[in-house]
Design an enzyme around this catalytic site. Structure first.
Site, short mmCIF file in Angstrom:
data_model
loop_
_atom_site.label_atom_id
_atom_site.label_comp_id
_atom_site.label_asym_id
_atom_site.label_seq_id
_atom_site.Cartn_x
_atom_site.Cartn_y
_atom_site.Cartn_z
N THR A 13 -17.72 -9.68 16.91
CA THR A 13 -19.04 -9.10 16.64
C THR A 13 -18.95 -7.61 16.31
OG1 THR A 13 -20.12 -10.72 18.02
CG2 THR A 13 -21.29 -8.66 17.73
N TYR A 27 -25.44 -13.49 13.00
CA TYR A 27 -24.59 -12.66 12.13
C TYR A 27 -23.26 -13.35 11.87
CZ TYR A 27 -22.68 -11.83 16.71
OH TYR A 27 -22.17 -12.03 17.97
N SER A 59 -14.01 -14.89 17.72
CA SER A 59 -12.96 -15.19 18.71
C SER A 59 -13.11 -16.55 19.37
CB SER A 59 -12.85 -14.08 19.76
OG SER A 59 -13.84 -14.20 20.74
N THR A 92 -15.88 -10.81 21.82
CA THR A 92 -16.04 -10.80 23.29
C THR A 92 -15.82 -12.18 23.91
OG1 THR A 92 -18.42 -11.22 23.13
CG2 THR A 92 -17.73 -8.92 23.24
N ASP A 93 -15.98 -13.25 23.10
CA ASP A 93 -16.06 -14.58 23.71
C ASP A 93 -14.76 -15.06 24.35
OD1 ASP A 93 -18.73 -14.84 23.29
OD2 ASP A 93 -18.56 -15.95 21.42
N LYS A 163 -16.29 -11.99 31.17
CA LYS A 163 -17.55 -11.85 30.44
C LYS A 163 -18.63 -12.49 31.30
CE LYS A 163 -19.93 -12.51 26.08
NZ LYS A 163 -19.94 -12.95 24.69
N GLU A 286 -4.73 -28.09 49.04
CA GLU A 286 -3.43 -28.74 48.75
C GLU A 286 -2.92 -28.45 47.36
OE1 GLU A 286 -1.93 -32.18 50.33
OE2 GLU A 286 -3.85 -32.86 51.15
#
Ligand code: SIN
Length: 307
Positions: A13, A27, A59, A92-93, A163, A286
């Protein structure tokens, strides 16, 4: 002229363009080149910066091949005497996964800073320019080292960053311990020691085939039926299988899901357990714990264990 900061663009972005300045969601990510982003910042003129466009992707579509190329290029750059630091612009993703991968594989005392933005470059009030400026400030500050994530004035450790919001500009946090530093008015205020990358080396990323690592979640009526199906799939593909399971609370699993995972583990499947909670480590139990890694970071950890 001092040593150079290499700015590597991967898209996201921060390089996104929308049809109108008010559109923060519709976008196209990765539309602008990284050099064009820097040109919008007069503060950078005259600084020893170099630019490379490694990828131009959203991303969410980050893949293993791009990770191989990114880690290789960064390791090459930081090994070069002429490079002071590397700054990566990223979406950012999946930023917390890429940051964690780089933290585990790179072998360098130099700063490697990831930055990003929540609003496209064409926004009426984009957050990318300040984030890029802060990332470069951080990269050039004396004593800074490690793989760091710099956004919205906060600097996060790669193994703790998450995030935490879908659209706000303050979308990243280190919920288990807080940020390492702030970038304020062009100065870095450090709160904690800088981390050192683990230095596992980038060679392991060149191995093949890459394992199949899948996510499972504990939830009401989780019966573990997917576990043998995933084993069959990985067998057909002749790939090692790893399963990351996000447990409830302190990594707890329904009796049926736990039994299916224990069975798979005894048959050679690697299992790593984290929590669906937003913060805190997974203690006891465990099946192996991923500590306080997020589920996406635990997936990277298991990947590296199996490579
Ligand atoms: C992306 O991750 O590339 C798109 C979303 C963003 O950067 O905020």
């Amino acid at each position: 002229m001092g040593r150079t900061v290499l700015i590597l663009g991967t898209g996201g972005t921060i390089a996104g363009v929308s049809a109108t300045p008010d559109d923060h969601v519709g976008y196209r990510a990765g539309a602008l080149g990284v050099e064009a982003l820097a040109q919008a910042l007069p503060e950078l003129s005259g600084l020893p910066l170099s630019f490379e466009q490694l990828a131009s992707i959203d991303s969410k579509d980050m893949d293993f091949v791009t990770w191989q190329r990114l880690a290789t290029r960064i390791q090459q750059a930081v090994t070069d005497e002429a490079t002071e630091a590397v700054v990566i612009t990223h979406g950012t993703d999946t930023l917390e996964e890429t940051a964690y991968l780089l933290h585990r594989v790179l072998d360098t005392p130099k700063p490697v800073i990831l930055t990003a933005a929540m609003r496209p470059a064409s926004s009426r009030s984009p957050d990318g320019p300040q984030n890029l400026l802060d990332a470069i400030t951080l990269a050039r500050s004396a004593g800074v080292h490690g793989v760091l994530v710099s956004l919205h004035g906060k600097v996060h450790a790669a193994d703790r960053v998450r995030k935490v919001h879908t659209y706000r500009v303050d979308a990243f946090d280190s919920p288990d311990g807080g940020p390492l530093a702030f970038v304020e008015n062009g100065c870095v205020r450090s709160l904690a020691p800088w981390p050192t990358p683990s230095g596992l080396g980038i060679k392991r990323l060149m191995r093949s085939p890459w394992p199949r690592i899948e996510f499972l979640t504990n939830c009401v009526d989780a019966d573990g039926a997917l576990v043998p199906l995933l084993q069959e799939l990985a067998e057909r593909e002749a790939r090692p299988l790893g399963l990351v399971v996000a447990g409830t609370g302190n990594g707890t699993l329904s009796t049926a899901l736990e039994a299916a995972l224990m069975r798979a583990q005894s048959q050679g499947v690697a299992v790593l357990r984290c929590s669906r909670c937003a913060a805190g480590p997974v203690l006891g139990g465990e099946l192996p714990s991923a500590g306080s890694l997020s589920a996406p970071q635990a997936r990277v950890e298991l990947l590296l264990q199996l490579l």
